[in-house]
Design a protein around this motif. Sequence first.
Motif, mmCIF file in Angstrom:
data_model
loop_
_atom_site.group_PDB
_atom_site.id
_atom_site.type_symbol
_atom_site.label_atom_id
_atom_site.label_comp_id
_atom_site.label_asym_id
_atom_site.label_seq_id
_atom_site.Cartn_x
_atom_site.Cartn_y
_atom_site.Cartn_z
ATOM 1 N N ILE A 156 27.533 50.451 33.620
ATOM 2 C CA ILE A 156 28.052 49.434 32.691
ATOM 3 C C ILE A 156 28.068 49.990 31.275
ATOM 4 N N ASP A 157 26.987 50.669 30.884
ATOM 5 C CA ASP A 157 26.939 51.261 29.545
ATOM 6 C C ASP A 157 28.084 52.238 29.331
ATOM 7 N N GLN A 158 28.354 53.069 30.346
ATOM 8 C CA GLN A 158 29.454 54.024 30.216
ATOM 9 C C GLN A 158 30.796 53.307 30.122
ATOM 10 N N ALA A 159 30.965 52.248 30.917
ATOM 11 C CA ALA A 159 32.212 51.480 30.852
ATOM 12 C C ALA A 159 32.408 50.877 29.468
ATOM 13 N N VAL A 160 31.341 50.297 28.927
ATOM 14 C CA VAL A 160 31.432 49.672 27.602
ATOM 15 C C VAL A 160 31.706 50.720 26.529
ATOM 16 N N LYS A 161 31.076 51.891 26.662
ATOM 17 C CA LYS A 161 31.331 52.964 25.695
ATOM 18 C C LYS A 161 32.796 53.379 25.695
ATOM 19 N N HIS A 162 33.448 53.213 26.846
ATOM 20 C CA HIS A 162 34.871 53.556 26.939
ATOM 21 C C HIS A 162 35.770 52.355 26.649
ATOM 22 N N GLY A 163 35.188 51.264 26.135
ATOM 23 C CA GLY A 163 35.999 50.138 25.679
ATOM 24 C C GLY A 163 36.000 48.907 26.550
ATOM 25 N N ALA A 164 35.318 48.928 27.704
ATOM 26 C CA ALA A 164 35.287 47.740 28.571
ATOM 27 C C ALA A 164 34.464 46.630 27.929
ATOM 28 N N ARG A 165 34.776 45.399 28.323
ATOM 29 C CA ARG A 165 34.003 44.236 27.885
ATOM 30 C C ARG A 165 33.233 43.670 29.066
ATOM 31 N N LEU A 166 31.996 43.284 28.826
ATOM 32 C CA LEU A 166 31.169 42.647 29.852
ATOM 33 C C LEU A 166 30.952 41.194 29.475
ATOM 34 N N LEU A 167 31.344 40.285 30.378
ATOM 35 C CA LEU A 167 31.093 38.861 30.186
ATOM 36 C C LEU A 167 30.103 38.404 31.241
ATOM 37 N N THR A 168 28.927 37.973 30.814
ATOM 38 C CA THR A 168 27.894 37.500 31.731
ATOM 39 C C THR A 168 27.894 35.977 31.772
ATOM 40 N N GLY A 169 27.210 35.430 32.781
ATOM 41 C CA GLY A 169 27.228 33.979 32.957
ATOM 42 C C GLY A 169 28.612 33.462 33.281
ATOM 43 N N TRP A 170 29.419 34.305 33.958
ATOM 44 C CA TRP A 170 30.825 33.989 34.238
ATOM 45 C C TRP A 170 30.999 33.891 35.746
ATOM 46 N N ASP A 171 30.834 32.696 36.275
ATOM 47 C CA ASP A 171 30.885 32.443 37.721
ATOM 48 C C ASP A 171 32.334 32.177 38.128
ATOM 49 N N VAL A 172 32.940 33.132 38.824
ATOM 50 C CA VAL A 172 34.348 33.009 39.189
ATOM 51 C C VAL A 172 34.538 31.941 40.257
ATOM 52 N N ALA A 173 35.440 31.013 39.983
ATOM 53 C CA ALA A 173 35.734 29.934 40.929
ATOM 54 C C ALA A 173 36.979 30.210 41.751
ATOM 55 N N GLY A 174 37.892 31.018 41.225
ATOM 56 C CA GLY A 174 39.116 31.298 41.964
ATOM 57 C C GLY A 174 40.062 32.168 41.162
ATOM 58 N N VAL A 175 41.091 32.647 41.844
ATOM 59 C CA VAL A 175 42.116 33.488 41.230
ATOM 60 C C VAL A 175 43.469 32.927 41.645
ATOM 61 N N GLU A 176 44.374 32.794 40.684
ATOM 62 C CA GLU A 176 45.704 32.253 40.962
ATOM 63 C C GLU A 176 46.760 33.263 40.539
ATOM 64 N N LYS A 177 47.822 33.357 41.317
ATOM 65 C CA LYS A 177 48.962 34.211 40.957
ATOM 66 C C LYS A 177 49.745 33.537 39.836
ATOM 67 N N ARG A 178 50.042 34.307 38.795
ATOM 68 C CA ARG A 178 50.816 33.781 37.669
ATOM 69 C C ARG A 178 51.801 34.854 37.236
ATOM 70 N N GLY A 179 53.087 34.644 37.560
ATOM 71 C CA GLY A 179 54.104 35.621 37.210
ATOM 72 C C GLY A 179 53.811 36.951 37.865
ATOM 73 N N SER A 180 53.748 37.994 37.070
ATOM 74 C CA SER A 180 53.475 39.325 37.605
ATOM 75 C C SER A 180 51.979 39.639 37.640
ATOM 76 N N GLY A 181 51.153 38.688 37.216
ATOM 77 C CA GLY A 181 49.717 38.921 37.169
ATOM 78 C C GLY A 181 48.927 37.791 37.784
ATOM 79 N N TYR A 182 47.720 37.585 37.262
ATOM 80 C CA TYR A 182 46.786 36.617 37.851
ATOM 81 C C TYR A 182 46.031 35.896 36.746
ATOM 82 N N ARG A 183 45.553 34.713 37.080
ATOM 83 C CA ARG A 183 44.645 33.983 36.204
ATOM 84 C C ARG A 183 43.326 33.798 36.946
#
Length: 386
Positions: A156-183
């Motif tokens: 995780i530290d290496q990912a963040v050093k390369h610009g990634a963002r970490l969001l904690t306390g983020w319980d995924v409820a679902g994924v929906e198709k939206r256009g060419s991507g997802y929500r």
Amino acid sequence: MTGSFSDASDFVVVGAGLAGAATAWQLAAGGHDVTILERTVPASHDGSSHGSARIFRYAYPDEFYTRAVIESKVLWDELEAASGLELITPFGAVDYGPERQPEHLARVLAGAGVDHELLSVVEARARWPHIAFDTSVLWHPGAGVIDAEGSVNAMIDQAVKHGARLLTGWDVAGVEKRGSGYRVRSAAGGQIDAGNVIVSAGGWLPGLLGRLGLPDGFLAGLPEITVRQEQAYHFRYRELSGSQPEWPTFIHKSAAIQTYGLPGGRDASFAGQKVAEYNGGKLIPSAAAQTGAVDPDNRRRVVDYVQKYLPGLDPEPYAETTCLFTNTPTEDFLIDRAEGLTVLSPCSGHGAKFAPLIGQWAADLATGTGEVPARFRQATARISAN
């Protein structure tokens, strides 16, 4: 970092265990825009990647996996160099038992060029008097113990050093198709738009699959995924006559029981060996159903085993815990993709040692820059066959 807001990212990785952290590291190191969503915190204690003790070994009956360990070790070395941490402590490993076939394992290691010895019962008992071997023994000194939690945090530290963002306390409820991507939606009402989503949810995956917007044919073609609440016990080392070498990791397989053990590290206050029955826990629908309660019948089986086969341990466990195994019928991993959705499950209790390589495979698949071994893409294979 926590939050419930609308945002966007090219790649969203769901789950910050070993596989998810490794994927985020590989993607971010490749220059991609990455957001990591974690239900609680990385390497959470109710997940599959917590604690300080997982076995790193080369011995597999299938040469494919032995050669994959060799590939993975190169990436482990890169991670240790980048982080300045020792993430794999060398202890060596012994494999034995009538169902473990140490002679066959020795042939596989020889073919892959991995340093090893094949020892008789007498030779092995002389070297490790604290273990009551019942067959010939494969020893390979390159094995060791992975600090799982430390490895997750390092990636995780290496990912963040390369610009990634970490969001904690983020319980995924679902994924929906939206256009060419997802929500991606959270249970708390947050949402993030993504071009690509990689779901590495461990034992929570069975409960999420139906909410990911996966095509029906792909979903039907996935291998059966089952979750077990496993138990592990820590037994104190005790003195035997004469000098004792350091305890190795071990896998012992007979018709009656398959066990494994390893020095417990921080998990055992450095005082004992972690011992468990492989896939000896109860089936649960998903990680959400885990209770943390140890099965007394399982405890009895493992204690009986320690009394019979591990005379160098006090047979009364001084600590015990539960953990999660997410299994497929073949014990192969699941790394497959449908459109912009990648499903990732390093299954069956042996994925930790491959974590950096699994992350590389998943990142290559998600970006379309590399191939994943066909054995991990059963759904895609079944769709192609039809």
